[in-house]
Design an enzyme around this catalytic site. Structure first.
Site, PDB file in Angstrom:
ATOM      1  N   ASP A  30      -3.188   6.409  -3.424  1.00 24.20           N
ATOM      2  CA  ASP A  30      -1.942   5.872  -2.900  1.00 24.20           C
ATOM      3  C   ASP A  30      -1.409   4.853  -3.920  1.00 24.20           C
ATOM      4  O   ASP A  30      -2.039   4.617  -4.959  1.00 24.20           O
ATOM      5  CB  ASP A  30      -2.157   5.270  -1.505  1.00 24.20           C
ATOM      6  CG  ASP A  30      -3.072   4.065  -1.507  1.00 24.20           C
ATOM      7  OD1 ASP A  30      -3.852   3.908  -2.462  1.00 24.20           O
ATOM      8  OD2 ASP A  30      -3.018   3.275  -0.544  1.00 24.20           O
ATOM      9  N   ASP A  38      -1.278   1.651  -4.422  1.00 24.91           N
ATOM     10  CA  ASP A  38      -2.098   0.546  -4.944  1.00 24.91           C
ATOM     11  C   ASP A  38      -3.523   0.989  -5.230  1.00 24.91           C
ATOM     12  O   ASP A  38      -4.384   0.166  -5.549  1.00 24.91           O
ATOM     13  CB  ASP A  38      -2.068  -0.668  -4.014  1.00 24.91           C
ATOM     14  CG  ASP A  38      -2.769  -0.434  -2.689  1.00 24.91           C
ATOM     15  OD1 ASP A  38      -2.702   0.703  -2.184  1.00 24.91           O
ATOM     16  OD2 ASP A  38      -3.362  -1.385  -2.147  1.00 24.91           O
ATOM     17  N   ASP A  41      -6.112   1.991  -3.618  1.00 29.34           N
ATOM     18  CA  ASP A  41      -7.324   1.680  -2.863  1.00 29.34           C
ATOM     19  C   ASP A  41      -7.743   2.849  -1.971  1.00 29.34           C
ATOM     20  O   ASP A  41      -8.865   2.883  -1.470  1.00 29.34           O
ATOM     21  CB  ASP A  41      -7.205   0.381  -2.062  1.00 29.34           C
ATOM     22  CG  ASP A  41      -6.123   0.407  -1.001  1.00 29.34           C
ATOM     23  OD1 ASP A  41      -5.324   1.362  -0.947  1.00 29.34           O
ATOM     24  OD2 ASP A  41      -6.064  -0.558  -0.198  1.00 29.34           O
ATOM     25  N   SER A  67       0.829  -1.202   0.000  1.00 30.79           N
ATOM     26  CA  SER A  67       0.000   0.000   0.000  1.00 30.79           C
ATOM     27  C   SER A  67       0.866   1.255   0.000  1.00 30.79           C
ATOM     28  O   SER A  67       1.598   1.508  -0.939  1.00 30.79           O
ATOM     29  CB  SER A  67      -0.959  -0.029   1.199  1.00 30.79           C
ATOM     30  OG  SER A  67      -1.907   1.008   1.120  1.00 30.79           O
TER      31      SER A  67
END
Length: 543
Positions: free
Chosen positions: A294, A296, A298, A147
């Site tokens: 961010d 990734d 999500d 992340s």
């Protein structure tokens, strides 16, 4: 002790399938670097409800191929024990160092265990993986990502067939299967046999993203967008194009994936400096709002122009805006949030006559709320289409907030104008955070122990009317490592981060507002209270 440490390191080296980490470990053994070897062999990276996350490197306390192969084998054994003998496991990954390798290793292990495996075609946002699980009828999913952690980290997030991240007892059961693996030699890893998916699953996800928008809604807001060196750019641009929004202006320096995140200290929109390039681009192009994902994709951050310059909205502010927008559109179903998020969502839901639930921290809990229509968490996470993605999704959240900005733009209003209206209707809910990043995790344990043994009785001069140790659980929450203090017009929650070496303290004050003219005074009072609570809490915790 020294001989035992070297022996354990040599045994690990003999099994390590990665030449890079083998070379790294061999040099440490040859140098007899006891401190570094001790750090890497002081235990094993623990598999929990966040899966695995840690620094890349050799040894059982680091993220590497040997650790991932064990984790995958443990997950495969768990699935087979649950009767999923030939079920499908779908695997996604981001653009971090080693992510593609970890994804391939996972596919090999699943195939070797007799399960079917399918890998997404390239690095893609985590929500695409979460969507693909139910879309493809998989029994589980794995996303290789850390992340918004620093570049040196990577991680391993596990979902089950319902499309939600694992929660107890599944985490402990998978961990037990991992611990039962005595040698990598016992884990079959064929070199072929799994499927690499084509773009059909991505196309299906993109087709679904339009479900978050109201038919015929305004689509005029102009945006500046940054992917924060992650995997969001292509997917977000495609989603915006399908929806008919103006093409976002990209922050070019951060638009393409880069595992070293060269322009930011931490690839997290919440971190100081991370949004500086986006602000600079907005000053050049004068959009209606800034959107950031961010790495990734999500999470979704939003920034707006305020008094002539740009500032980030907090996750709680965006959470309230999206909730208000959905209520105005006639949304039905349960609104949910984690306990560390603003209590404002509960007031919005109550006023709208909608069910409301509070959960423990993390979308693994929020996504499991029965009848969920909308869920959010203050750390920039929003689930706006739970029928499509049962997790936070930075792409669909970006679409929904841009629809809201477009609707307001048609009325010659802004997101800040709507926030003012919300404060007058429900009271000014101001939130803040005291977050302490540590090198030594004992600092966090010491602070929690100090607060438990010597709890504060007042913060900012306000008496604490209720102190809860959440390790005991509550009537509505399972046990967790946290403390919650209720004050007259304020609330504080203290907990160790589940994904980073941080102690996190979440602060909220509520100031009644009679009219729009009273907002400046209310905001000044709230800011003063938050600052004083932060100072007093820091003293009480010894941080």
């Amino acid at each position: 002790m020294h001989d035992d440490l070297i022996a354990r390191a040599r045994a690990w080296l003999a099994e390590d399938p990665d030449t890079e980490t083998r070379d790294e470990l061999a040099k440490l053994i040859d140098a007899e670097d006891v401190p570094e070897l001790t750090a890497r062999f002081s235990g094993t990276l623990q598999f929990g409800t966040a899966g695995l996350r840690g620094e890349l490197g050799a040894g059982p306390m680091r993220m590497n191929r040997a650790v991932v192969i064990r984790a995958a084998a443990g997950l495969a054994a768990y699935l087979k024990a649950k009767g999923q003998d030939d079920g499908l496991v779908v695997i996604g990954y981001d653009a971090r160092h080693k992510s593609a390798d970890f994804a391939q290793d996972t596919a090999a292990v699943m195939t070797g265990a007799g399960l079917r495996a399918a890998v997404l075609p390239r690095p893609l946002p985590t929500p695409v993986l979460a969507y693909a699980i139910r879309h493809l009828g998989a029994v589980a999913g794995v996303e290789v990502t850390a992340s918004h952690n620093p570049p040196r980290d990577n991680g391993y997030k596990v979902y089950l067939g319902d499309g939600s991240q694992i929660v107890p007892p599944a985490d402990a059961e998978i961990a037990a299967e991992i611990d039962a693996i005595t040698s990598l030699d016992t884990v079959p890893r064929p070199t072929t046999g799994w499927e690499t998916l084509d773009d059909a699953v991505l196309d299906a996800y993109l087709a679904r993203t339009g479900a978050v928008l109201a038919p015929g809604s305004p689509r005029t807001a102009r945006t500046v967008y940054t992917a924060m060196h992650g995997v969001g750019t292509d997917v977000l641009l495609a989603a915006f194009a399908r929806a008919g929004f103006p093409r976002p202006v990209l922050v070019a320096e951060q638009a393409d994936p880069h595992p070293d995140f060269p322009t930011v200290a931490f690839p997290n929109p919440e971190e100081p400096g991370a949004m500086d390039l986006a602000f600079a681009k907005a000053r050049e192009t004068d959009p209606d709002l800034i959107i950031a994902n961010d790495p990734d994709a999500d999470r979704c951050a939003v920034a707006v122009k305020d008094d002539g310059d740009w500032r980030m909205l907090s996750g709680d502010e965006v959470g309230a805006l999206l909730a208000t927008h959905l209520v105005a559109r006639g949304a039905r179903g349960t609104f949910a949030e984690s306990i560390v998020s603003s209590s404002l969502l509960g007031r919005i839901a109550e006023k709208a006559g909608l069910p409301y639930e509070e959960t423990l921290t993390g979308f693994k809990w929020i996504a499991r709320v029965e009848g969920l229509r909308y869920g959010y968490e203050e750390a920039l996470g929003y689930c706006v289409d739970p029928d499509g993605v049962r997790d936070k999704d930075g792409i669909t959240a970006a679409l929904l907030v841009t629809e809201l900005a477009s609707t307001l733009k048609e009325e010659n209003r802004s997101l800040l104008d709507l926030l003012d209206d919300i404060a007058v209707e429900h009271g000014l809910h101001a939130t803040g955070q005291l977050a302490v990043r540590v090198e030594d995790l004992s600092v966090i344990a010491d602070a929690m122990r100090r607060l438990r043994e010597q709890p504060p009785t007042h913060l900012a001069g306000l008496p604490i009317t209720r102190a809860e140790d959440l390790t005991r659980g509550t009537d509505t929450l399972p046990p967790t490592d946290g403390l919650r203090y209720t004050l007259d017009g304020a609330r504080v929650i203290v907990r160790p981060s589940g994904t980073e070496p941080k102690l996190k303290c979440y602060l909220e004050v509520v100031v009644p507002v009679a009219a729009h003219a009273d907002l400046p005074t209310a905001r000044a009072k709230a800011a003063e209270l938050l600052a004083t609570i932060k100072r007093d809490l820091s003293t009480a915790a010894g941080i």
